[in-house]
Motif scaffolding. Sequence first.
Motif, PDB file in Angstrom:
ATOM      1  N   ILE A   1       0.836  -1.199   0.000  1.00 14.97           N
ATOM      2  CA  ILE A   1       0.000   0.000   0.000  1.00 14.97           C
ATOM      3  C   ILE A   1       0.870   1.248   0.000  1.00 14.97           C
ATOM      4  N   HIS A   2       1.934   1.220   0.823  1.00 13.89           N
ATOM      5  CA  HIS A   2       2.747   2.423   0.964  1.00 13.89           C
ATOM      6  C   HIS A   2       3.922   2.446   0.007  1.00 13.89           C
ATOM      7  N   LEU A   3       3.985   1.467  -0.905  1.00 18.53           N
ATOM      8  CA  LEU A   3       5.133   1.398  -1.817  1.00 18.53           C
ATOM      9  C   LEU A   3       5.150   2.614  -2.729  1.00 18.53           C
ATOM     10  N   GLY A   4       6.320   3.138  -2.934  1.00 23.35           N
ATOM     11  CA  GLY A   4       6.411   4.249  -3.872  1.00 23.35           C
ATOM     12  C   GLY A   4       6.356   5.601  -3.204  1.00 23.35           C
TER      13      GLY A   4
ATOM     14  N   HIS B   1       9.360   4.236   4.999  1.00 29.99           N
ATOM     15  CA  HIS B   1      10.511   3.372   5.246  1.00 29.99           C
ATOM     16  C   HIS B   1       9.976   2.068   5.795  1.00 29.99           C
ATOM     17  N   TYR B   2      10.316   0.980   5.125  1.00 24.35           N
ATOM     18  CA  TYR B   2       9.740  -0.315   5.495  1.00 24.35           C
ATOM     19  C   TYR B   2      10.226  -0.759   6.863  1.00 24.35           C
ATOM     20  N   VAL B   3       9.295  -1.177   7.703  1.00 17.40           N
ATOM     21  CA  VAL B   3       9.673  -1.778   8.978  1.00 17.40           C
ATOM     22  C   VAL B   3       9.027  -3.152   9.057  1.00 17.40           C
ATOM     23  N   PRO B   4       9.714  -4.129   9.618  1.00 15.15           N
ATOM     24  CA  PRO B   4       9.145  -5.471   9.691  1.00 15.15           C
ATOM     25  C   PRO B   4       8.002  -5.608  10.683  1.00 15.15           C
ATOM     26  N   GLU B   5       7.808  -4.670  11.571  1.00 18.56           N
ATOM     27  CA  GLU B   5       6.687  -4.701  12.534  1.00 18.56           C
ATOM     28  C   GLU B   5       6.643  -6.012  13.293  1.00 18.56           C
ATOM     29  N   PHE B   6       7.758  -6.365  13.910  1.00 19.85           N
ATOM     30  CA  PHE B   6       7.799  -7.667  14.555  1.00 19.85           C
ATOM     31  C   PHE B   6       6.972  -7.729  15.825  1.00 19.85           C
ATOM     32  N   ARG B   7       6.740  -6.569  16.424  1.00 22.08           N
ATOM     33  CA  ARG B   7       5.932  -6.566  17.661  1.00 22.08           C
ATOM     34  C   ARG B   7       4.558  -7.136  17.419  1.00 22.08           C
ATOM     35  N   LYS B   8       4.061  -6.942  16.186  1.00 17.32           N
ATOM     36  CA  LYS B   8       2.691  -7.368  15.922  1.00 17.32           C
ATOM     37  C   LYS B   8       2.544  -8.874  15.991  1.00 17.32           C
ATOM     38  N   VAL B   9       3.665  -9.592  15.821  1.00 18.44           N
ATOM     39  CA  VAL B   9       3.572 -11.046  15.924  1.00 18.44           C
ATOM     40  C   VAL B   9       3.143 -11.449  17.326  1.00 18.44           C
ATOM     41  N   SER B  10       3.763 -10.819  18.330  1.00 17.94           N
ATOM     42  CA  SER B  10       3.402 -11.217  19.694  1.00 17.94           C
ATOM     43  C   SER B  10       1.978 -10.806  20.022  1.00 17.94           C
ATOM     44  N   ILE B  11       1.555  -9.662  19.487  1.00 23.89           N
ATOM     45  CA  ILE B  11       0.174  -9.250  19.743  1.00 23.89           C
ATOM     46  C   ILE B  11      -0.795 -10.220  19.084  1.00 23.89           C
TER      47      ILE B  11
ATOM     48  N   ASP C   1      -3.445  -2.028   7.240  1.00 22.31           N
ATOM     49  CA  ASP C   1      -3.763  -0.607   7.089  1.00 22.31           C
ATOM     50  C   ASP C   1      -4.844  -0.428   6.049  1.00 22.31           C
ATOM     51  N   ALA C   2      -5.636   0.614   6.244  1.00 28.21           N
ATOM     52  CA  ALA C   2      -6.686   0.874   5.267  1.00 28.21           C
ATOM     53  C   ALA C   2      -6.060   1.268   3.944  1.00 28.21           C
ATOM     54  N   PRO C   3      -6.565   0.748   2.862  1.00 28.84           N
ATOM     55  CA  PRO C   3      -6.037   1.145   1.567  1.00 28.84           C
ATOM     56  C   PRO C   3      -6.502   2.554   1.226  1.00 28.84           C
ATOM     57  N   GLU C   4      -6.061   3.072   0.126  1.00 31.51           N
ATOM     58  CA  GLU C   4      -6.400   4.424  -0.321  1.00 31.51           C
ATOM     59  C   GLU C   4      -6.020   5.451   0.719  1.00 31.51           C
ATOM     60  N   LEU C   5      -4.826   5.257   1.279  1.00 30.28           N
ATOM     61  CA  LEU C   5      -4.349   6.260   2.223  1.00 30.28           C
ATOM     62  C   LEU C   5      -3.419   7.239   1.548  1.00 30.28           C
ATOM     63  N   ASP C   6      -3.395   7.184   0.208  1.00 29.76           N
ATOM     64  CA  ASP C   6      -2.414   8.002  -0.500  1.00 29.76           C
ATOM     65  C   ASP C   6      -2.728   9.471  -0.348  1.00 29.76           C
ATOM     66  N   ILE C   7      -1.731  10.246  -0.025  1.00 29.57           N
ATOM     67  CA  ILE C   7      -1.908  11.695   0.025  1.00 29.57           C
ATOM     68  C   ILE C   7      -1.458  12.229  -1.311  1.00 29.57           C
ATOM     69  N   PRO C   8      -2.337  12.875  -2.042  1.00 35.35           N
ATOM     70  CA  PRO C   8      -1.937  13.316  -3.385  1.00 35.35           C
ATOM     71  C   PRO C   8      -0.825  14.348  -3.294  1.00 35.35           C
ATOM     72  N   ALA C   9       0.142  14.243  -4.206  1.00 33.05           N
ATOM     73  CA  ALA C   9       1.269  15.171  -4.185  1.00 33.05           C
ATOM     74  C   ALA C   9       0.779  16.563  -4.534  1.00 33.05           C
ATOM     75  N   PRO C  10       1.410  17.600  -3.998  1.00 27.75           N
ATOM     76  CA  PRO C  10       0.924  18.981  -4.236  1.00 27.75           C
ATOM     77  C   PRO C  10       1.225  19.442  -5.651  1.00 27.75           C
TER      78      PRO C  10
END
Lengths: 306, 217
Positions: free
Chosen positions: A145-148, A153-163, A282-291
């Motif tokens: 979703i956030h690619l591009g 900055h990609y994070v592995p979000e490892f905490r979410k595994v324990s949750i 994450d909810a899709p369509e979270l793109d903020i259009p560039a100015p």
Amino acid sequence: ITCLAMYLFAEFDDAANLLAANPDATTISIDEPVEIPKNQHSRLQEPGREEDDELLGTDDSDKTELLAGQKKSAPFWTFEYYQTFFDVDTYQVLDRIKGSVFPVPGKNFVRLYIRSNPDLYGPFWICATLVFTIAVSGNLSNFFIHLGKPTYHYVPEFRKVSIAATTIYAYAWLVPLALWGFLMWRNSKVMNIVSYSFLEIVCVYGYSLFIYIPTAVLWIIPQRVVRWLLAVFSLCLSGSVLVMTFWPAVRDDNRRIAVATVATVLLLHALLAVGCLAYFFDAPELDIPAPIIPAHNSTSKVVLEQ
Amino acid sequence: FPGLADVSISQDIPVEGEITVPVGSHSPDEDYSTLDEPVKDTIMRDLKAVGKKFVHVMYPRKSSALLRDWDLWGPLVLCVSLALMLQGGSADSKDDGGPQFAEVFVIIWFGAVVITLNSKLLGGTISFFQSLCVLGYCVMPLTVAMLVCRLVLLAGAGTVSFIIRLVVVGAMFAWSTLASTAFLADSQPPNRKALVVYPIFLFYFVISWMILTFTPQ
């Protein structure tokens, strides 16, 4: 729910008629050693034959204890006791998974597949797989979703595994415990035909979670509509397995309590699905259009000045 | 002893002799007495055993060396080096970063213990520590993959590097799973093999995922 109830009535009435025709017949399969857990009453018998139930029950338990040998009588501190909960072959596990994904209307999952051989392999490893699938899929979907985006900055979000692990294992073990306690309490007030042991309830819950594994993989698709459709579809499938299992256990009770129990079971199941979808994906369509617009104006101003 | 009541020894015959146990030249105690050897010999012997097991993992053949003479040094070294290499990942201080050292350690050891328990509960005949030994040693291809990933990431973090890392990690994941299955499959009951192999697959998949998603700061 009334349609399901009618299906179930038809199923159990047929079986009861069969048993009425041949009262000495037992309905216990002998291809595998069978044990009768302590709190279980005889199954598939008419309500009026309670004395016969008791007699048949004790005879059967004597016979099956002899047949089964030492099977569930190992003390709980020995390793053999726990081995009895893993007494399943590959094809049995696969059958049970198939039964949870393709629920047959009117057939009770516990009666059809578990047949007094509840296993802990399925619930434990299905929950483990689900935990990692949700964590990995959530991570992947957020990545796509956030690619591009330059600020991402990609994070592995490892905490979410324990949750995820805490949530799913708590659901798969505490809710069956609560449900079993509740059913036992109602059993003491109202004589039910059907009652389940704690392990059978854990088994049903564990196997019913299987459908969420492919659902979680498909949730990578970043379309809101697709995700909700998938959620509803898998909820219907696994919810129907749960409803068809627990409706026979509560239908003799007070109508309102029965409906409330089944509704709570479904509600908690839905809550798990929706909660996982909301938290890990994450909810899709979270793109903020560039100015673009101010730059466009300034270039057009430059053109006009020329 | 009532039968010996009739036996009597005349007082005239002296009863004498020697009571010595002849020391055999091939006494097994000789080989195992390692107290007198230099420390270097002791360490080299253990190191050689560990190294031999690494070679067995790289070329998985049905050999009993991994199973019979199990040791946990190799798994410990691999686990520590893997956990160390997974440090320095993105956003260590924030909550959403990569796994911490303790998390990697716990996942590997707790995962190996759970898989061993699972295979024993399903009726496997392998002993507890033998299984831990095999699972630990078969983490080696993934440790090699981690090393390669870190080197590739030094060169850059673009799409090409990601594809290289994906291919390497995927290959090593397959290698680990196949190697451990080759060692462990024989000790399982025949109609439950898939039930035992699947958790091993999941275990190495999780480790591969941690390696693949490692992003440096």
